[in-house]
Motif scaffolding. Structure first.
Motif, PDB file in Angstrom:
ATOM      1  N   THR A 221      35.177  45.791  38.664  1.00 21.33           N
ATOM      2  CA  THR A 221      35.478  44.386  38.394  1.00 21.33           C
ATOM      3  C   THR A 221      36.866  44.015  38.874  1.00 21.33           C
ATOM      4  OG1 THR A 221      34.302  44.833  36.362  1.00 21.33           O
ATOM      5  CG2 THR A 221      35.264  42.678  36.586  1.00 21.33           C
TER       6      THR A 221
ATOM      7  N   VAL B  49      45.652  33.195  34.048  1.00 22.37           N
ATOM      8  CA  VAL B  49      44.539  33.285  33.092  1.00 22.37           C
ATOM      9  C   VAL B  49      43.444  32.280  33.445  1.00 22.37           C
ATOM     10  CG1 VAL B  49      43.941  33.181  30.669  1.00 22.37           C
ATOM     11  CG2 VAL B  49      46.186  33.979  31.346  1.00 22.37           C
TER      12      VAL B  49
ATOM     13  N   LEU C 194      40.600  33.342  35.763  1.00 24.19           N
ATOM     14  CA  LEU C 194      39.767  34.489  35.392  1.00 24.19           C
ATOM     15  C   LEU C 194      38.292  34.127  35.369  1.00 24.19           C
ATOM     16  CD1 LEU C 194      41.420  36.558  32.545  1.00 24.19           C
ATOM     17  CD2 LEU C 194      40.877  37.233  34.866  1.00 24.19           C
ATOM     18  N   LYS C 195      37.990  32.940  34.828  1.00 22.10           N
ATOM     19  CA  LYS C 195      36.594  32.585  34.633  1.00 22.10           C
ATOM     20  C   LYS C 195      35.849  32.414  35.956  1.00 22.10           C
ATOM     21  CE  LYS C 195      33.744  29.910  31.657  1.00 22.10           C
ATOM     22  NZ  LYS C 195      33.397  28.533  31.972  1.00 22.10           N
TER      23      LYS C 195
ATOM     24  N   ALA D 275      35.373  35.763  37.441  1.00 22.99           N
ATOM     25  CA  ALA D 275      34.323  36.531  36.768  1.00 22.99           C
ATOM     26  C   ALA D 275      32.959  36.110  37.296  1.00 22.99           C
ATOM     27  CB  ALA D 275      34.413  36.324  35.261  1.00 22.99           C
TER      28      ALA D 275
ATOM     29  N   SER E 224      30.448  38.653  39.154  1.00 27.04           N
ATOM     30  CA  SER E 224      29.207  38.969  38.428  1.00 27.04           C
ATOM     31  C   SER E 224      28.030  39.109  39.388  1.00 27.04           C
ATOM     32  CB  SER E 224      28.915  37.896  37.390  1.00 27.04           C
ATOM     33  OG  SER E 224      28.620  36.686  38.030  1.00 27.04           O
TER      34      SER E 224
ATOM     35  N   SER F  83      33.162  42.311  31.558  1.00 30.64           N
ATOM     36  CA  SER F  83      34.032  42.163  30.391  1.00 30.64           C
ATOM     37  C   SER F  83      35.442  42.686  30.670  1.00 30.64           C
ATOM     38  CB  SER F  83      33.428  42.905  29.194  1.00 30.64           C
ATOM     39  OG  SER F  83      33.229  44.260  29.552  1.00 30.64           O
TER      40      SER F  83
ATOM     41  N   LEU G   2      37.302  41.911  32.970  1.00 31.13           N
ATOM     42  CA  LEU G   2      38.179  40.806  33.370  1.00 31.13           C
ATOM     43  C   LEU G   2      38.696  40.050  32.156  1.00 31.13           C
ATOM     44  CD1 LEU G   2      36.812  39.020  36.540  1.00 31.13           C
ATOM     45  CD2 LEU G   2      39.051  39.990  36.167  1.00 31.13           C
ATOM     46  N   THR G   3      37.812  39.837  31.187  1.00 28.57           N
ATOM     47  CA  THR G   3      38.291  39.141  29.994  1.00 28.57           C
ATOM     48  C   THR G   3      39.226  40.042  29.191  1.00 28.57           C
ATOM     49  OG1 THR G   3      36.076  39.654  29.219  1.00 28.57           O
ATOM     50  CG2 THR G   3      36.607  37.337  29.560  1.00 28.57           C
ATOM     51  N   ALA G   4      39.010  41.368  29.357  1.00 34.29           N
ATOM     52  CA  ALA G   4      39.853  42.303  28.603  1.00 34.29           C
ATOM     53  C   ALA G   4      41.294  42.295  29.092  1.00 34.29           C
ATOM     54  CB  ALA G   4      39.283  43.716  28.706  1.00 34.29           C
TER      55      ALA G   4
ATOM     56  N   ALA H 203      42.908  39.636  29.959  1.00 35.55           N
ATOM     57  CA  ALA H 203      43.545  38.341  29.696  1.00 35.55           C
ATOM     58  C   ALA H 203      44.913  38.498  29.026  1.00 35.55           C
ATOM     59  CB  ALA H 203      42.626  37.463  28.875  1.00 35.55           C
TER      60      ALA H 203
ATOM     61  N   GLN I 282      48.338  36.854  30.277  1.00 33.64           N
ATOM     62  CA  GLN I 282      49.175  35.998  29.428  1.00 33.64           C
ATOM     63  C   GLN I 282      50.593  36.548  29.360  1.00 33.64           C
ATOM     64  OE1 GLN I 282      46.684  36.079  26.069  1.00 33.64           O
ATOM     65  NE2 GLN I 282      45.533  34.255  26.684  1.00 33.64           N
TER      66      GLN I 282
END
Lengths: 652, 306
Positions: free
Chosen positions: A321, A479, A482-483, A486, A490, A497, A499-501, A503, A507
């Protein structure tokens, strides 16, 4: 669309540009809408396009296509905005038709790139791929009155067709063996049944020539300087990414044997990155330097993707990822800062009429805004915080560092190689851009025309403000991207996950960089306040007490700055120095010249020498072509006798 | 947490003084008091500025940015069990790249003066720091490999948990970091701050045209840079210490020893030949790779014959 764009030839000069702008903007709005739609849905969007030989052809837009469409649109917008000011000096010298041809090709380059990202059918894909090469060829040879422009344009066209041949063969093989219609869809079946690597290699060569992976890069350093700057910005910013798109698209169909492909990508990207930047360092032509830098950045993108593919192969989802996300983000980032750098280089060329950085110097005082944007681009492309280039490299780094522990021995060693590669590329990029920024903008002017240079008009900066905004935005608020990232990743990895991890890390970057900027601002104010009451003097630069030196000559030059790297990597850069040493008995030395030359070892051995040998061989064959009719009649008789003899002997 | 930058900053004020004092003692001079560099800076802050006509705003903003990058780097340093103010996964990448940004600006500022000498220094600085960077990252990579963590705080705090063998790695890392610190701070054997010949200077020649407030900022930043590396070395050698006071004492002792050893090294070591510097600097990366291989053995990825 075709009709509308042809009408460009009929319009009066005055409205040619506004009409092109309108066309580009409408294409952007239309395609952007579709792309956004594809981004929000999980399934690819299908649109019926045209009927070709009775088959209906669909445009298929998944998240990867959508991502590339947005990148293309952004750069095309800034490109056309910049073109207005850049083309102004050319307007009187060019006929209406020549300009119309330029705009026409500009619009069609845009359309063909968009279609490349959307078409899945083999035949139509190859047609638009060809269209992309042709339109960009015509854009490159805009200054067709120069002989070298035509020469490099043709060279570009030939190399594109070598790539095209590889793609054609690759598509045909997959179509023939699977028995399905030729196209990307047939690859799914091919790769699940046949050996993966050979066909991938064919595709890689075909697309790699466009992308500029070393050793397929030799067209870049010639075509980019030959093209007008807005075109170089677009070609380097997005068109070479179409090669990356092709490789990524092929990768979506491969599910086995990924490890070998990942390692291959990693190694070739490592080579492209490091050698690309080393070759960039020894260049004196600012646009050639930037062209070599594109090769380096393609290397970084490839490193990200290669690491991602290795992650996919070893089922390390974090690695997959983060590597892919970093690679994708770097595609966007590079399109931003590279187009910015080419546009600012265009400003310099327009005002000083030279691309040789040894003739420039001190431009920061004459062209302060250009200098500011060039510095912004330089820092961003060197991957330094607080700008966008850092974020994509950070993602790749983090992916590699996180998986060092979990993988097996080979993975750890590969990752260490990747880390060292990124570090080296980063250090060399800083070396390169401190050189080019300092020599061009700082110090004293090195020539007359540089001394007289003036800043370009304000409207040429609109595009730069747009790009600058994105560079800072991505750098400070990673940040938020990221979406969408992702979503793109995908397509390859089901579990994003990781990628969200990360964040919190991003930040953390936002917080630290905000503090950083605040500290700079505060310190600057304190400095102002403290030094307000203190005496400020100006004087000449310290010259060891010698004041008779000519300030323009008594400076460090680009050649001397690059000398360390030129020596360290002389087998790659082929740096040669020409000078006559001073003899022992020469009491009054005569005036001397010192010259250095550098070349590109890959170009010498892969393009120049083989093509030179081929030409020599063809020359030798040409002895038959005497131009004498009696000889040709003799050939005919010999041929007939030969046929006769062969028939008698039953050989034909 | 807030205390980390404060103590690092305090150490930085006397660090150059201790180094100078050690060197003086070794050659048999009495030497200036250890706070002398600090007083020098205060004096510089009160002075006016002299600028070269050739320079632009780059020259003026560079010291501010340089100081800010090093100030920020200070906030990333944990001290033993005290986490850093800024700590997240991958913070060391930000740390290294921030320092690189400061360097970028200082190199540009040196080139801004249009002086051949300063260009030479800037060029060397760019070249040497590009050569030394891999060593830092490989050491961090070995630690990440050993501990499976990716932030300064976690790397250091989990370093000695896995196995006693990690002390071997710590020793090697301290050795590498010591030399990285010497190179990054433009000390012997790569650069000699004592030299009076512009042709042989690296860092000193880059700041030749600075004066007053700007010069003070640069000197202050250099002190902090030394103290940062001292703090990193302290983190390597610290045996797990829960007592805050004891930790603090060890910290000051390590920094003192570090400063003295810098002074001693400077006194007894000759400067490398300029042309030999690249090989010498790269040998640090080679050592770091050795460390990485040892970690591969420790973690059982390379299985030796039994």
């Amino acid at each position: 669309m075709l009709v509308v764009s042809i009408s460009l030839f009929l319009l009066p000069r005055r409205i040619q540009y506004p009409a092109t702008l309108l066309l580009i903007v409408s294409i952007i709005i239309f395609s952007g809408q579709v792309a956004l739609q594809a981004f929000s849905s999980t399934n690819p969007v299908h649109i019926s396009f045209i009927r070709l030989f009775g088959d209906e052809i669909f445009l298929v837009i998944d998240q990867i296509s959508a991502f590339f469409i947005l990148v293309i649109n952004l750069t095309m917008l800034t490109g056309i905005l910049y073109a207005k000011g850049y083309l102004k000096p050319y307007l009187p010298g060019k006929s209406k038709k020549a300009l119309a041809l330029h705009y026409f090709n500009f619009v069609w380059l845009h359309i063909s790139m968009l279609l490349v990202c959307m078409l899945r059918d083999g035949l139509s894909f190859l047609i638009v791929w060809e269209l992309m090469s042709f339109t960009s060829f015509f854009l490159v040879i805009f200054e067709s009155e120069k002989a070298s422009t035509i020469k490099y344009g043709i060279q570009y066209l030939i190399q594109m067709h070598i790539g095209f041949a590889f793609l054609l063969v690759a598509f045909l093989i997959s179509g023939m063996i699977t028995g399905e219609p030729v196209g990307f869809e047939s690859l799914e079946k091919y790769f699940s049944e046949q050996a993966v690597f050979p066909l991938f290699l064919l595709f890689f060569v075909g697309f790699g020539i466009k992308a500029g992976f070393i050793p397929f890069h030799t067209w870049l350093p010639h075509a980019h300087p030959a093209a007008p700057s807005h075109v170089s910005g677009i070609m380097s910013g997005v068109m070479i990414k179409m090669g990356i798109y092709g490789i990524i698209r092929v990768l979506t169909f491969i599910h086995t044997d990924l490890l070998a492909i990942g390692i291959f990508l990693l190694i070739i990207s490592f080579i492209s990155g490091v050698i690309g930047v080393i070759l960039a360092i020894v260049q004196h032509d600012i646009k050639k330097l930037l062209a070599y830098h594109s090769i380096e950045n393609i290397g970084i993108i490839g490193l990200g993707i290669g690491v991602g593919v290795i992650g996919m192969a070893t089922e390390n989802f974090t690695l997959a990822t983060l590597g892919l996300a970093g690679g994708f983000l770097h595609i966007l980032n590079h399109s931003l800062f590279k187009s910015l750098l080419f546009y600012t280089a265009g400003n310099i060329y327009r005002q000083t009429h030279t691309r040789n950085i040894e003739m420039l110097g001190g431009l920061i005082k004459k062209m302060p805004k250009t200098a500011f944007f060039f510095l912004l681009g330089s820092v961003a492309i060197s991957g330094l915080p607080p700008f966008n280039g850092f974020i994509s490299e950070f993602l790749i780094y983090l992916g590699m560092f996180k998986e060092l522990h979990t993988g097996d021995l080979m993975l750890s060693l590969l990752l260490l190689g990747g880390i060292v590669g990124l570090v080296l590329i980063g250090g060399l990029a800083i070396y390169c851009f401190t050189k080019v920024f300092s020599v061009v903008f700082l110090g004293n002017p090195r020539s007359n025309q540089t001394e007289k240079a003036k800043e370009v008009e304000g409207s040429m900066f609109i595009s730069k403000y747009i790009i600058g905004f994105f560079i800072v935005f991505i750098g400070l608020l990673p940040v938020l991207i990221l979406k969408p990232l992702a979503g793109v990743v995908s397509v390859f990895v089901t579990d994003v996950s990781a990628l969200t991890a990360i964040a919190p890390s991003l930040q953390g970057i936002t917080i630290s960089l905000s503090i950083f900027i605040l500290v700079i601002a505060a310190l600057w104010l304190v400095r102002k306040w403290v030094t307000k009451t203190k005496p400020i003097e100006t004087g000449p630069t310290w010259g060891c007490g010698y004041t008779g030196a000519n300030p323009a000559v008594h400076q460090y030059t680009a050649t001397s700055y690059a000398d360390y790297i030129g020596n360290l990597a002389k087998y790659i850069t082929g740096t040669r120095k020409h000078f006559k040493p001073i003899e022992k008995d020469e009491i009054f030395p005569a005036p001397r010249k010192f010259e250095t030359h550098s070349s590109d070892v890959f170009e010498d051995y892969l393009v120049s020498k083989p093509s030179g040998k081929l030409l020599k061989f063809l020359d030798r064959i040409a002895v038959f072509q005497t131009g004498n009719i009696q000889h040709y009649l003799l050939y005919a008789i010999v041929f007939m006798i030969l046929i006769l003899v062969l028939t008698i002997l039953n050989l034909v | 947490m807030v205390l980390n930058p404060v103590v690092i900053f305090l150490v930085s004020l006397v660090f150059p003084g201790v180094v100078a004092r050690t060197k003086a003692k070794i050659v048999g001079r009495k030497g200036a008091p250890v706070v002398q560099p600090f007083f020098d800076n205060i004096r510089l802050f009160q002075k006016g500025n002299v600028y070269s006509q050739t320079t632009s705003w780059i020259f003026q903003i560079a010291p501010v940015i340089y100081f800010s990058t090093i100030f920020m780097a200070m906030l990333f340093i944990p001290l033993g069990k005290q986490p850093a103010l800024l700590s997240f996964e991958g913070d060391f990448v930000v740390f290294a790249y921030l320092l690189a940004f400061g360097k970028f600006m200082m190199i540009a500022a040196a080139m801004d003066t249009g002086s051949g000498f300063e260009g030479m220094g800037a060029n060397r600085e760019a070249f040497y720091s590009l050569l030394v960077e891999p060593a830092f990252f490989i050491v961090i990579a070995s630690m990440a490999l050993l501990t499976n963590h990716t932030s300064f705080y976690n790397l250091f705090n989990n370093l000695h948990l896995e196995s006693e063998l990690s002390y071997l790695i710590a020793v090697l890392s301290v050795y590498i970091f010591l030399w990285i610190a010497m190179i990054e701070n433009s000390r012997l054997p790569v650069d000699d701050p004592k030299t009076h010949l512009e042709l042989t200077m690296v860092h000193e020649v880059m700041v030749l045209d600075y004066s007053g407030f700007d010069l003070a900022l640069i000197q202050l930043a250099n002190g902090i840079k030394f103290a940062i590396y001292g703090a990193l070395i302290f983190n390597f050698v610290l045996p797990m210490q829960d007592y805050f006071v004891a930790q603090l004492v060890i910290f000051f002792v390590v920094q003192l020893l570090f400063a003295i050893s810098v002074g001693a090294l400077e006194s007894f070591k000759a400067r490398n030949k300029m042309a030999k510097n690249p090989q010498w600097i790269l040998s640090l990366s080679a050592l770091a790779i050795l460390g990485f291989l040892s970690v591969l053995i420790i973690t059982g990825k390379i299985i030796l014959m039994d």
